[in-house]
Design a protein around this motif. Structure first.
Motif, PDB file in Angstrom:
ATOM      1  N   VAL A 225       3.772   3.526  -4.654  1.00 12.34           N
ATOM      2  CA  VAL A 225       4.391   2.906  -3.487  1.00 12.34           C
ATOM      3  C   VAL A 225       5.856   3.343  -3.409  1.00 12.34           C
ATOM      4  CG1 VAL A 225       5.040   0.708  -2.410  1.00 12.34           C
ATOM      5  CG2 VAL A 225       2.854   0.918  -3.593  1.00 12.34           C
ATOM      6  N   THR A 226       6.309   3.727  -2.218  1.00  9.45           N
ATOM      7  CA  THR A 226       7.714   4.076  -2.028  1.00  9.45           C
ATOM      8  C   THR A 226       8.557   2.810  -2.091  1.00  9.45           C
ATOM      9  OG1 THR A 226       7.214   5.992  -0.640  1.00  9.45           O
ATOM     10  CG2 THR A 226       9.409   5.031  -0.420  1.00  9.45           C
ATOM     11  N   VAL A 227       9.493   2.761  -3.018  1.00  6.13           N
ATOM     12  CA  VAL A 227      10.360   1.596  -3.196  1.00  6.13           C
ATOM     13  C   VAL A 227      11.797   2.015  -2.929  1.00  6.13           C
ATOM     14  CG1 VAL A 227      11.169  -0.192  -4.774  1.00  6.13           C
ATOM     15  CG2 VAL A 227       8.798   0.599  -4.907  1.00  6.13           C
ATOM     16  N   ARG A 228      12.431   1.390  -1.932  1.00 11.13           N
ATOM     17  CA  ARG A 228      13.826   1.680  -1.606  1.00 11.13           C
ATOM     18  C   ARG A 228      14.607   0.369  -1.586  1.00 11.13           C
ATOM     19  NH1 ARG A 228      13.132   6.049   3.367  1.00 11.13           N
ATOM     20  NH2 ARG A 228      12.442   7.795   2.071  1.00 11.13           N
TER      21      ARG A 228
ATOM     22  N   GLU B  24       0.807  -1.218   0.000  1.00  9.71           N
ATOM     23  CA  GLU B  24       0.000   0.000   0.000  1.00  9.71           C
ATOM     24  C   GLU B  24       0.839   1.267   0.000  1.00  9.71           C
ATOM     25  OE1 GLU B  24      -2.652  -0.244   3.293  1.00  9.71           O
ATOM     26  OE2 GLU B  24      -3.814  -1.897   2.453  1.00  9.71           O
ATOM     27  N   PHE B  25       2.014   1.261   0.704  1.00  6.25           N
ATOM     28  CA  PHE B  25       2.752   2.522   0.771  1.00  6.25           C
ATOM     29  C   PHE B  25       4.265   2.373   0.769  1.00  6.25           C
ATOM     30  CE2 PHE B  25       2.148   1.294   5.188  1.00  6.25           C
ATOM     31  CZ  PHE B  25       3.375   1.563   5.769  1.00  6.25           C
ATOM     32  N   GLU B  26       4.821   1.169   1.062  1.00  6.36           N
ATOM     33  CA  GLU B  26       6.276   1.116   1.178  1.00  6.36           C
ATOM     34  C   GLU B  26       6.807  -0.293   0.959  1.00  6.36           C
ATOM     35  OE1 GLU B  26       9.105   3.148   4.393  1.00  6.36           O
ATOM     36  OE2 GLU B  26       8.129   1.335   5.168  1.00  6.36           O
ATOM     37  N   ILE B  27       7.914  -0.384   0.214  1.00  2.03           N
ATOM     38  CA  ILE B  27       8.647  -1.634   0.027  1.00  2.03           C
ATOM     39  C   ILE B  27      10.123  -1.346   0.272  1.00  2.03           C
ATOM     40  CG2 ILE B  27       9.290  -3.486  -1.564  1.00  2.03           C
ATOM     41  CD1 ILE B  27       6.720  -2.882  -3.131  1.00  2.03           C
ATOM     42  N   LEU B  28      10.703  -2.002   1.270  1.00  6.31           N
ATOM     43  CA  LEU B  28      12.113  -1.850   1.593  1.00  6.31           C
ATOM     44  C   LEU B  28      12.819  -3.167   1.311  1.00  6.31           C
ATOM     45  CD1 LEU B  28      11.683  -0.161   5.107  1.00  6.31           C
ATOM     46  CD2 LEU B  28      11.823   0.985   2.875  1.00  6.31           C
ATOM     47  N   THR B  29      13.874  -3.145   0.507  1.00  3.03           N
ATOM     48  CA  THR B  29      14.612  -4.376   0.218  1.00  3.03           C
ATOM     49  C   THR B  29      16.104  -4.115   0.303  1.00  3.03           C
ATOM     50  OG1 THR B  29      14.729  -3.996  -2.175  1.00  3.03           O
ATOM     51  CG2 THR B  29      12.801  -5.153  -1.352  1.00  3.03           C
ATOM     52  N   SER B  30      16.824  -5.068   0.861  1.00  2.00           N
ATOM     53  CA  SER B  30      18.277  -5.011   0.849  1.00  2.00           C
ATOM     54  C   SER B  30      18.791  -6.325   0.291  1.00  2.00           C
ATOM     55  CB  SER B  30      18.839  -4.736   2.251  1.00  2.00           C
ATOM     56  OG  SER B  30      18.428  -5.737   3.172  1.00  2.00           O
TER      57      SER B  30
END
Length: 334
Positions: free
Chosen positions: A163-166, A132-138
């Motif tokens: 969606v914020t993708v970092r 819905e609003f954020e995806i964080l991946t390392s």
């Protein structure tokens, strides 16, 4: 959410034997007592209407009128049901917001072990598609070209819908052509990518509600025969999101440009890997004690490394060193 009352679906079933017998008597003009079996049902369904000219007798509703009334009633119920269904997600989000407002911790949902790569892929795809609003991946490891290419449509769709993708990659990934292509496409869609020249965890955190992370053994090494843990525990998700933010603050932005070939060590490198890790910690606002604890060094040893670098650069203060570091290509070295 305001309670929504949905109308009762009208009875469109066929007449039973009792109702049919009463209906036929009404058609013949017979006078029927108010307690005649089946009469109440026929009146309630609008199939019979009281005869206003002759008490005790009843007239049938016109078939066309009855069909129109029943059809309209059913359509009204369907419309109300559709509206009610559309309101469910907002209703649930409202309840979640209230729970979070009062620091309510949901009941334990556990952490699921996904034993195979197909299981991990299926769950991550489902979760990312529902972000819905954020995806964080390392991603500390080398991602195979086929994996990057297959993930691109899914990741791109998330970024394009706001969606914020970092994503954090290793610094060495800048020399990977397929990875550079992925970064170029994703950043154009609004995603943000950084690289880090130190060890970090492989993980995915979605909306602070879903987390996928590697499985570690008691000896602290990644278990190669296992795929991943999947957790919906809010505490676990919050912890991993905080870990990601710390790594993100230490990482260097990857802004693709035409002809980029990735970072290459300079012949006259001034810093060691340990010194670069220390500098990233300093820029990230960490104290010497905190940096030393992460590296397994004492605060005095960290100070010695910084002093040695300052002297090698011919500078008088740590502020000058950090200013040099901010623009040095050595930021991109592991």
């Amino acid at each position: 959410m305001t309670e929504r009352k949905i109308s009762t679906t009208p009875d469109t079933s066929r007449l039973n034997e009792t109702e049919l017998a009463t209906y036929r008597r009404a058609l013949q003009g017979e006078e029927l007592p108010s307690d005649e079996p089946g009469l109440g049902s026929l009146l309630g369904r609008g199939i019979l209407l009281p005869n206003t000219h002759e008490t005790g007798t009843y007239v049938p509703a016109q078939p066309g009128f009855l069909q129109t009334q029943l059809t309209s009633a059913v359509l009204r119920v369907l419309t109300e049901a559709r509206d009610a269904l559309e309101g469910i997600p907002a209703h649930v989000r409202e309840l979640e917001a209230e729970q979070e407002r009062f620091n309510h911790t949901p009941g334990p949902v556990g952490t699921l072990l996904l034993r195979t790569v197909p299981e991990v892929n299926a769950e991550t795809i489902r979760t990312i598609q529902g972000a819905e609003f954020e995806i964080l991946t390392s991603q500390p490891g080398h991602r195979k070209p086929r994996v990057l290419k297959s993930a691109l449509p899914r990741d791109l769709q998330a970024a394009q819908r706001g969606v914020t993708v970092r994503t954090i990659y290793r610094t060495s990934g800048r020399s990977n052509p397929t990875q550079r292509d992925w970064v170029a496409v994703m950043t154009r869609a609004g995603a943000q990518v950084r690289t880090l020249g130190e060890d970090f965890l492989r993980l995915i955190v979605v909306d602070r509600k879903h987390a996928f992370f590697e499985i570690y053994g008691e000896d602290g090494t990644v278990q190669e025969n296992s795929a991943a843990w999947y957790s919906q525990d809010r505490g676990v998700c919050a912890l991993l999101a905080a870990y990601f933010r710390e790594a993100w603050d230490r990482a260097d932005p990857w802004v693709p440009h035409e002809g980029e070939t990735g970072a290459r060590p300079e012949d006259d490198t001034k810093t060691t890997k340990v010194q670069r890790t220390i500098l990233r910690g300093i820029v990230g606002g960490k104290s010497y004690a905190t940096i030393g604890q992460k590296l397994g060094y004492s605060e005095r040893t960290v100070t010695a490394h910084v002093s040695a670098l300052r002297e090698a650069l011919g500078m008088n203060s740590v502020a000058q060193v950090t200013h040099w570091w901010a623009t040095s290509p050595e930021r991109l070295l592991p």
